[in-house]
Design a protein around this motif. Sequence first.
Motif, short mmCIF file in Angstrom:
data_model
loop_
_atom_site.label_atom_id
_atom_site.label_comp_id
_atom_site.label_asym_id
_atom_site.label_seq_id
_atom_site.Cartn_x
_atom_site.Cartn_y
_atom_site.Cartn_z
N LEU A 157 -9.88 -35.54 25.26
CA LEU A 157 -10.13 -35.14 23.88
C LEU A 157 -11.10 -33.97 23.92
O LEU A 157 -12.14 -34.05 24.60
CB LEU A 157 -10.80 -36.27 23.08
CG LEU A 157 -10.01 -37.52 22.77
CD1 LEU A 157 -10.91 -38.56 22.12
CD2 LEU A 157 -8.84 -37.18 21.86
N THR A 158 -10.81 -32.90 23.21
CA THR A 158 -11.77 -31.81 23.09
C THR A 158 -12.60 -32.02 21.83
O THR A 158 -12.10 -32.50 20.80
CB THR A 158 -11.08 -30.44 23.04
OG1 THR A 158 -10.18 -30.39 21.92
CG2 THR A 158 -10.30 -30.16 24.33
N VAL A 159 -13.87 -31.69 21.94
CA VAL A 159 -14.81 -31.85 20.83
C VAL A 159 -15.57 -30.54 20.71
O VAL A 159 -16.21 -30.11 21.68
CB VAL A 159 -15.80 -33.02 21.11
CG1 VAL A 159 -16.76 -33.20 19.95
CG2 VAL A 159 -15.06 -34.30 21.43
N GLU A 160 -15.49 -29.91 19.54
CA GLU A 160 -16.23 -28.66 19.35
C GLU A 160 -16.55 -28.46 17.88
O GLU A 160 -16.01 -29.13 17.01
CB GLU A 160 -15.45 -27.46 19.91
CG GLU A 160 -14.11 -27.21 19.28
CD GLU A 160 -13.35 -26.08 19.95
OE1 GLU A 160 -13.96 -25.04 20.24
OE2 GLU A 160 -12.15 -26.25 20.18
N LEU A 180 -13.97 -42.95 19.00
CA LEU A 180 -13.14 -41.83 19.48
C LEU A 180 -11.65 -42.15 19.40
O LEU A 180 -10.82 -41.30 19.72
CB LEU A 180 -13.52 -41.47 20.91
CG LEU A 180 -14.89 -40.82 21.09
CD1 LEU A 180 -15.24 -40.73 22.57
CD2 LEU A 180 -14.93 -39.45 20.43
N GLU A 186 -23.56 -38.29 15.53
CA GLU A 186 -23.73 -39.39 14.57
C GLU A 186 -23.07 -40.67 15.09
O GLU A 186 -23.60 -41.76 14.89
CB GLU A 186 -23.16 -38.99 13.20
CG GLU A 186 -23.94 -37.88 12.51
CD GLU A 186 -25.43 -38.17 12.38
OE1 GLU A 186 -25.80 -39.30 11.97
OE2 GLU A 186 -26.24 -37.28 12.72
N GLU A 214 -18.03 -28.66 14.32
CA GLU A 214 -18.53 -29.76 13.51
C GLU A 214 -18.31 -31.11 14.19
O GLU A 214 -19.10 -32.05 14.00
CB GLU A 214 -17.86 -29.73 12.12
CG GLU A 214 -18.21 -30.88 11.21
CD GLU A 214 -19.69 -31.00 10.85
OE1 GLU A 214 -20.11 -32.09 10.43
OE2 GLU A 214 -20.45 -30.02 11.03
N ALA A 215 -17.27 -31.21 14.98
CA ALA A 215 -16.99 -32.48 15.66
C ALA A 215 -18.12 -32.85 16.64
O ALA A 215 -18.37 -34.04 16.87
CB ALA A 215 -15.66 -32.42 16.40
N CYS A 216 -18.84 -31.87 17.19
CA CYS A 216 -19.99 -32.18 18.06
C CYS A 216 -21.08 -32.89 17.26
O CYS A 216 -21.68 -33.85 17.73
CB CYS A 216 -20.53 -30.90 18.70
SG CYS A 216 -19.46 -30.18 19.96
N ARG A 217 -21.34 -32.39 16.06
CA ARG A 217 -22.33 -33.04 15.20
C ARG A 217 -21.88 -34.46 14.85
O ARG A 217 -22.67 -35.40 14.89
CB ARG A 217 -22.57 -32.23 13.93
CG ARG A 217 -23.79 -32.70 13.14
CD ARG A 217 -23.85 -32.13 11.74
NE ARG A 217 -22.73 -32.54 10.90
CZ ARG A 217 -22.56 -33.77 10.40
NH1 ARG A 217 -23.42 -34.72 10.66
NH2 ARG A 217 -21.52 -34.06 9.65
N GLN A 218 -20.62 -34.62 14.54
CA GLN A 218 -20.09 -35.95 14.20
C GLN A 218 -20.16 -36.91 15.39
O GLN A 218 -20.43 -38.10 15.23
CB GLN A 218 -18.65 -35.83 13.69
CG GLN A 218 -18.56 -35.13 12.35
CD GLN A 218 -17.13 -34.80 11.95
OE1 GLN A 218 -16.20 -34.90 12.75
NE2 GLN A 218 -16.96 -34.38 10.70
N LEU A 219 -19.95 -36.38 16.61
CA LEU A 219 -20.09 -37.20 17.80
C LEU A 219 -21.54 -37.67 17.95
O LEU A 219 -21.79 -38.82 18.31
CB LEU A 219 -19.63 -36.44 19.04
CG LEU A 219 -19.69 -37.20 20.36
CD1 LEU A 219 -18.84 -38.47 20.33
CD2 LEU A 219 -19.26 -36.28 21.51
#
Length: 188
Positions: free
Chosen positions: A48-51, A148, A60, A53-58
């Motif tokens: 899964l790639t995370v970048e 996730l 949280e 806004e998704a980094c901030r959500q991760l």
Amino acid sequence: MDALDLLINRVSVPRLAEPAPTAAQLDVMFRAALRAPDHGQLRPWRFLTVEGEACRQLGELFVHALQAREANVPDEAIQKARKMPLRAPMLVAVIARVQSHPKVPGSEQLLAVACAAHGLLLAAHAQGVGAVWRTGELSHDRFVADGLGLAADEHLLGFIYLGTPEGSLRRAPELDPQAFVSRWDATR
């Protein structure tokens, strides 16, 4: 980059900045990952790639995982968890999907996924992309895995943080192979 130079001198790069790898660089990294040894051709990996806004959500999600474990999480632990995914412009979650197989035990499948992650790290280094594989307690937390979207038979093996190296790369320590290799004597 020469292949042997790459294998001997790859280092983890913990200080990463923008920009994240390009789509073309990512494609090369995932192609390299998919060349991992794979007994039975089970392809037990998923990424899964995370970048953005998704980094901030991760971050949280990490906070909620800590709070699910313990009622009174210290504020400094919450802040640390929240900031963890922000240490790089992109993360890749490395996921193992262990399958029931008569000849390929789950442990071999986990090793194949680890080899895939290593291939991704090598391809990142070869392209000048900084990368570090991070694990830790949150990487092994079922709350995080569920957040996730991992299935019950999937295991999060950690996150590969990707970005542009800040500063110069450290030199890989020179280790003497003889300290780790010996000859088996069958006559004993």
